[in-house]
Design an enzyme around this catalytic site. Sequence first.
Site, PDB file in Angstrom:
ATOM      1  N   ASP A   1       0.844  -1.202   0.000  1.00  0.00           N
ATOM      2  CA  ASP A   1       0.000   0.000   0.000  1.00  0.00           C
ATOM      3  C   ASP A   1       0.880   1.253   0.000  1.00  0.00           C
ATOM      4  O   ASP A   1       2.100   1.159   0.011  1.00  0.00           O
ATOM      5  CB  ASP A   1      -0.924  -0.006   1.232  1.00  0.00           C
ATOM      6  CG  ASP A   1      -0.151  -0.011   2.549  1.00  0.00           C
ATOM      7  OD1 ASP A   1       0.899  -0.683   2.614  1.00  0.00           O
ATOM      8  OD2 ASP A   1      -0.572   0.662   3.497  1.00  0.00           O
TER       9      ASP A   1
ATOM     10  N   HIS B   1       1.688  -9.080  -2.915  1.00  0.00           N
ATOM     11  CA  HIS B   1       0.695  -8.006  -2.876  1.00  0.00           C
ATOM     12  C   HIS B   1       1.397  -6.651  -2.964  1.00  0.00           C
ATOM     13  O   HIS B   1       2.118  -6.254  -2.050  1.00  0.00           O
ATOM     14  CB  HIS B   1      -0.097  -8.122  -1.568  1.00  0.00           C
ATOM     15  CG  HIS B   1      -1.217  -7.159  -1.440  1.00  0.00           C
ATOM     16  ND1 HIS B   1      -2.459  -7.363  -2.004  1.00  0.00           N
ATOM     17  CD2 HIS B   1      -1.302  -5.964  -0.798  1.00  0.00           C
ATOM     18  CE1 HIS B   1      -3.257  -6.354  -1.708  1.00  0.00           C
ATOM     19  NE2 HIS B   1      -2.579  -5.486  -0.978  1.00  0.00           N
TER      20      HIS B   1
ATOM     21  N   ASP C   1       0.898 -17.818  -3.258  1.00  0.00           N
ATOM     22  CA  ASP C   1       1.579 -16.784  -4.044  1.00  0.00           C
ATOM     23  C   ASP C   1       0.601 -16.108  -5.007  1.00  0.00           C
ATOM     24  O   ASP C   1       0.756 -16.190  -6.226  1.00  0.00           O
ATOM     25  CB  ASP C   1       2.771 -17.391  -4.805  1.00  0.00           C
ATOM     26  CG  ASP C   1       3.589 -16.317  -5.517  1.00  0.00           C
ATOM     27  OD1 ASP C   1       3.549 -15.150  -5.069  1.00  0.00           O
ATOM     28  OD2 ASP C   1       4.254 -16.646  -6.524  1.00  0.00           O
TER      29      ASP C   1
HETATM   30  O1  9MR Z   1       2.902  -6.423   9.696  1.00  0.00           O
HETATM   31  C1  9MR Z   1       1.616  -6.134  10.215  1.00  0.00           C
HETATM   32  C2  9MR Z   1       1.151  -7.324  11.049  1.00  0.00           C
HETATM   33  O2  9MR Z   1       1.990  -7.484  12.165  1.00  0.00           O
HETATM   34  C3  9MR Z   1      -0.285  -7.124  11.473  1.00  0.00           C
HETATM   35  O3  9MR Z   1      -0.745  -8.302  12.096  1.00  0.00           O
HETATM   36  C4  9MR Z   1      -1.150  -6.801  10.260  1.00  0.00           C
HETATM   37  C5  9MR Z   1      -2.613  -6.559  10.596  1.00  0.00           C
HETATM   38  O4  9MR Z   1      -2.769  -5.448  11.396  1.00  0.00           O
HETATM   39  O5  9MR Z   1      -0.639  -5.652   9.611  1.00  0.00           O
HETATM   40  C6  9MR Z   1       0.655  -5.835   9.102  1.00  0.00           C
HETATM   41  O6  9MR Z   1       1.060  -4.681   8.476  1.00  0.00           O
HETATM   42  C7  9MR Z   1       0.408  -4.309   7.272  1.00  0.00           C
HETATM   43  C8  9MR Z   1      -0.167  -2.924   7.496  1.00  0.00           C
HETATM   44  O7  9MR Z   1      -1.218  -3.004   8.435  1.00  0.00           O
HETATM   45  C9  9MR Z   1      -0.650  -2.264   6.218  1.00  0.00           C
HETATM   46  N1  9MR Z   1       0.372  -2.283   5.217  1.00  0.00           N
HETATM   47  C10 9MR Z   1       0.861  -3.616   4.928  1.00  0.00           C
HETATM   48  C11 9MR Z   1       1.442  -4.262   6.159  1.00  0.00           C
HETATM   49  C12 9MR Z   1       2.008  -5.639   5.838  1.00  0.00           C
HETATM   50  O8  9MR Z   1       1.022  -6.561   5.474  1.00  0.00           O
END
Ligand code: 9MR
Length: 557
Positions: free
Chosen positions: A167, A480, A528
Amino acid sequence: GVPDYGSPVRVNQLGYLTKGPKRATYVTAATTELDWRLLDSGNKVVATGKSKPYGVDAMSQDAVQLIDFGNFRGTGTGFRLAVGNDISEPFDIGDQVYAGLRQDALAYFYNNRSGIPIEATYVGPQYARAAGHLGIAPNQGDTNVPCFPGTCDYSLDVRGGWYDAGDHGKYVVNGALAAWQLLDLYEASQGADGTLRIPEAGNGDPDVLDEARWELDFILRMQVPAGQALAGMVHHKIHDEKWTGLPLAPAADPQPRYLYPPSTAATLNLAAVGARCARVYARWDRAFATRCLAAAEKAWNAARQHPALYAPAGGEGGGAYDDTKVTDEFSWAAAELFAATGRASYKKFVTTSLKAADGFSWQETGGLADLALARVPWRLPVVEQWKLRQRIAAVADVYLADLRSQGYATPYKPADGKYVWGSNSGVANNAMILAIAAGLTGRAAYRTAALESLDYLLGRNAVGLSYVTGYGERSSHNQHHRFWAHSLNPSLPSPYPGSLAGGPNSGLQDPVAQRNLQGCAPAKCYIDEIGSYSTNEVAVNWNSALAWITAYADFQG
Ligand code: 9MR
């Protein structure tokens, strides 16, 4: 249908170091030992031996046997390991196997910079793109970003930094952790000017420090300015009002963006990484080091005044990075400030130590206090130095036992038997702790385990995939990401080589995982596909872990 896991002979598909461990895992129902053959690129048998029956690996539910070909001393490319008619993916053996990945793991960061064009000169024409979020339409950020409605009434210029992941959000807590890991990588294995393909190469400063600075400058901009109610505190994050769809280039993002309220955790992250910045840049750029320390101390004082401003869970348009326990952030920041200044007034706030069960992550930073102290042992009395070494070694002993006791050797073995979101960063971060323990104690077994951890990430695992794009015959390549979205639009590139997928996640927290992975064993909860953000996203704090451990491995070659 049954997923394609490739060859049952699971190897590190990138390769093995000449003077490193060389083990593999064979998936088989057989329970007696079997003959294995090591083949060179001309199909000639260059070594043979017997496998060792293991049984059923708990995390994957695979019945496996273990193969050790560590006695082989040859080097070359295109080796394969065979058992009966089963033949592994090809791999190299040599001293330089990590040289390329070491650089590409760091190239991830330039590719994901915000606020600067990504130029073909550095990344090739496919990966070049316009600068994102410099206030040029249709972008609405990041040069003059207002606070989320009703939370404060100013705007800040928060250009720059790295995009978080797939994102376009920019989040202080995990951004700071990633920048910290690059600074620590620099301290652990050095790194020279001109080694990365980035615009700053040749400016006299080590490139890895230039890359970290791109993020540090952004984090400094997130601090609440003097004169405001929460001056010195740090905004938790900046991101779009609503989640944008895929694919979308950064420069094409039309959403309004907001600053989200300051949090104690983000503030202490600035204090910690700012203090580390001050120490590391002191010999390269004194003015910047001084700025970092001033901001870090201001942040520390602000956090002491506002010790319980927690980032909330939930919300729209970006990750929450919520955290309601900040005793660990206080301790880490105090340790880094003590490391930078030597002041006892900081040292007394160091209240946490490294714990095997926690390791470290953006949310759990208590163990980083010990890793900070480990870089400045001379600041501690001899008895405390000894205790610090003992603590880190005790954690390394647990990870070593975890690695040795699993069918797919990895230092990651969650006690509740569940893999978390970003489990691959757990593997790499625990490997980093093993490597640091090896350095502190001189124990070879920790070094061996740190290196062997890379085998898991690079293909010796339950899904037979290298989780690093471009490294290995079968590697993740649909992570992603809004710009590296080749599987959605063929004119866009695949992830840049060296990009680490988040990895198996028992939580199945996205629709693609939910549709495809019901009932999966923890180490197999991975797909994947670009839509599976909970198993297959990339993120700065995961690639920083990969960068650290591959730099270490390259150094060991
Ligand atoms: O790395 C983050 C993980 O520890 C959390 O469980 C998760 C859900 O809150 O979010 C991950 O971080 C994501 C972030 O919220 C949004 N950008 C992408 C991040 C990686 O997936």
